[in-house]
Motif scaffolding. Structure first.
Motif, short mmCIF file in Angstrom:
data_model
loop_
_atom_site.label_atom_id
_atom_site.label_comp_id
_atom_site.label_asym_id
_atom_site.label_seq_id
_atom_site.Cartn_x
_atom_site.Cartn_y
_atom_site.Cartn_z
N ILE A 1 -16.41 18.70 62.84
CA ILE A 1 -15.84 18.62 61.72
C ILE A 1 -16.61 18.90 60.55
O ILE A 1 -16.12 19.63 59.39
CB ILE A 1 -15.20 17.14 61.65
N TYR A 2 -17.91 18.61 60.56
CA TYR A 2 -18.74 18.90 59.48
C TYR A 2 -19.07 20.54 59.28
O TYR A 2 -18.89 20.95 58.11
CB TYR A 2 -20.27 18.37 59.51
N LEU A 3 -18.90 21.12 60.55
CA LEU A 3 -19.21 22.59 60.32
C LEU A 3 -17.83 23.11 59.81
O LEU A 3 -18.18 24.07 59.06
CB LEU A 3 -19.79 23.05 61.58
N ILE A 4 -16.89 22.73 60.09
CA ILE A 4 -15.63 23.22 59.52
C ILE A 4 -15.37 22.98 57.99
O ILE A 4 -15.13 23.87 57.30
CB ILE A 4 -14.37 22.58 60.30
N LEU A 5 -15.88 21.90 57.62
CA LEU A 5 -15.77 21.53 56.11
C LEU A 5 -16.85 22.57 55.36
O LEU A 5 -16.54 22.78 54.27
CB LEU A 5 -16.30 20.07 55.80
N MET A 6 -18.03 22.69 56.02
CA MET A 6 -18.87 23.55 55.19
C MET A 6 -18.28 25.19 55.11
O MET A 6 -18.76 25.79 54.15
CB MET A 6 -20.50 23.63 56.07
N LEU B 1 -13.04 13.36 55.11
CA LEU B 1 -14.02 12.51 55.57
C LEU B 1 -13.82 10.97 55.64
O LEU B 1 -14.39 10.24 56.39
CB LEU B 1 -15.61 12.64 54.45
N TRP B 2 -12.79 10.73 54.60
CA TRP B 2 -12.07 9.49 54.65
C TRP B 2 -11.11 9.42 55.90
O TRP B 2 -11.41 8.35 56.53
CB TRP B 2 -11.26 9.27 53.59
N LEU B 3 -10.35 10.37 56.10
CA LEU B 3 -9.28 10.39 57.26
C LEU B 3 -9.91 10.77 58.54
O LEU B 3 -9.01 10.19 59.55
CB LEU B 3 -8.07 10.93 57.01
N SER B 4 -10.83 11.61 58.76
CA SER B 4 -11.20 12.04 60.14
C SER B 4 -11.78 11.04 60.95
O SER B 4 -12.78 10.51 60.24
CB SER B 4 -12.12 13.06 59.89
N PRO B 5 -11.45 10.72 62.23
CA PRO B 5 -11.91 9.70 63.15
C PRO B 5 -13.35 10.33 63.47
O PRO B 5 -14.04 9.60 64.12
CB PRO B 5 -10.91 9.75 64.14
N ASP B 6 -13.76 11.72 63.51
CA ASP B 6 -14.96 12.22 63.84
C ASP B 6 -16.10 11.90 62.64
O ASP B 6 -17.12 12.25 63.17
CB ASP B 6 -14.88 14.00 64.01
#
Length: 423
Positions: free
Chosen positions: A98-103, A150-155
């Motif tokens: 999820i972090y890589l996707i956001l970047m 970042l608030w809603l993602s369970p990851d």
């Protein structure tokens, strides 16, 4: 993609396939790959732009005394940086992270926003570029998307660090066993250096957690907007923004690595953020891209990054800091960007206040602050009064200004890292 390919081949006992599971290997490979792509693609990109006579609008000589030397230099070089980041990341990263996707989304989103600004300046011959309101909407939107995810993602979870006093007054740092959604962020110089956004909103009573998340989303928007604008203002001299960003990127990569390693996170008494090691791969590609871009952007520049590059760079830095819960440390780490933005705010607001009184008074010779150091006395507005007219006593060449700003960025980066142990 290559990560998943070699992990698949690993089950067939293919020699060397297991090495792709090591974050250090993929990070170094991303760094090397981004450097090579930036160097190779940059040369072809510059040639292509020159053949089509696509260059930045001539700079005002009253602002840039060295602008004559830069006539006809291609702009939109941020495309080189973006391509050099995305290719290694797509090849070497774990795309389910999820972090890589956001970047990646941040890079593409702000890259497109900056591209539109540069396109209007070049092809529409409008020096103002994209209207400021549209830039703000674009920056606020990506900040909102990141904060909400970042608030809603369970990851997007962390394991909070706790201190325990053992026998002999020895303090042992450990992490809670269960990963949780958390509103904590690192605040420097304090012994218990975690700040919880929900505690700030404690006046909301039983709704303080929800209010804390709303505050977190707002903070994300502010950080992304402020840092991207700060990087944009810093991009005014050859190699300035690229060099400062590479230094900041190294510091963020260190933070991302220690945050993703439970042993190092315990040693530095910071939150352990599972799966954030993919940020190390991304930041390695980022560092390689901006350093490779310096090959062509160092004085005398063969290409300018334009808003395509500067807005993207600032957004990447801001979002990465938010993900690893180190956004409050950006005040020190991005001190150069902060000072550049602050100088513009002071200059414009003070001038407006004095203008209402019928006076034309400015604080600095020019802003952003780096322009103050190259402005000649003969280039000052004769109708205005300057509070700091005698500072500096003489102008400097931009290559010296740039190198000194790099040195300041190195010092600020070192101080930011030191704050992990100074409380």
């Amino acid at each position: 993609m290559l990560y998943y390919l070699f992990r698949f081949l690993e089950q067939f006992n293919i020699p060397g396939a297991h090495i792709w599971s090591y974050i250090s290997f993929r990070s170094l490979l991303a760094l090397i790959m981004s450097l090579l792509i930036s160097a190779w693609f940059g040369e072809h990109f510059i040639r292509w732009m020159k053949r089509r006579n696509i260059s930045e609008t001539a700079r005002d000589p009253s602002i840039d005394p060295f602008g004559v030397e830069k006539k006809g230099v291609p702009t939109m070089g941020g495309i080189i940086i973006i391509v050099s980041i995305l290719i290694p990341v797509l090849l070497l990263g774990r795309m389910r992270n999820i972090y890589l996707i956001l970047m990646i989304i941040t890079t593409v989103w702000l890259g497109f926003l900056g591209f539109m600004d540069d396109y209007i300046k070049i092809f529409k011959k409008n020096k103002e570029g994209l209207k400021g309101i549209y830039k703000i909407i674009g920056q606020v939107s990506i900040g909102f998307i990141v904060g909400l995810t970042l608030w809603l993602s369970p990851d997007a979870v962390i394991r909070e660090n706790v201190s325990q006093v053992k026998q002999g007054q020895e303090i042992v740092i450990s992490h809670k066993t269960e990963p949780v959604k958390s509103l904590q962020t690192t605040i420097p110089f304090f012994k218990n250096h975690n700040l919880n956004y929900s505690n700030i909103m404690s006046f909301c009573g039983k709704y303080k957690t929800a209010a804390g998340w709303i505050l977190f989303v707002i903070m994300t928007i502010v950080v992304v907007t402020a840092v991207s604008n700060g990087a944009n203002l810093n991009d005014g001299m050859d190699g300035m923004c690229a060099g400062n960003s590479a230094i900041i990127g190294v510091a963020l990569m260190i933070f991302a690595y220690v945050s993703s390693h439970i042993v190092y996170a315990a040693y530095f008494d910071i939150m352990y953020i599972p799966h954030s090691e993919e940020l190390v791969v991304f930041l390695s590609a980022f560092i390689g891209a901006v350093v490779g871009f310096l090959w062509y952007n160092a004085y005398p520049a063969q290409v300018f990054m334009g808003d395509t590059g500067s807005l993207t760079i600032g957004g990447i830095i801001g979002v990465c800091a938010i993900i690893i819960h180190k956004e409050l440390m950006l005040i020190t780490l991005c001190g150069i960007f902060f000072i550049e933005s602050l100088s513009v705010i002071i200059q414009t607001q003070w001038f407006k206040i004095q203008k209402r009184k019928g006076k034309r008074v400015r604080v600095f010779r020019a802003t952003p602050i780096h322009d103050t150091f190259r402005r000649l006395d003969s280039q000052l507005d004769a109708t205005s009064t300057y509070i700091l007219k005698g500072w500096p006593k003489r102008p400097f060449h931009e290559s010296k200004i740039t190198s000194r700003f790099w040195i300041i960025s190195i010092i600020l980066a070192a101080l930011t890292i030191i704050t992990l142990k100074v409380r």
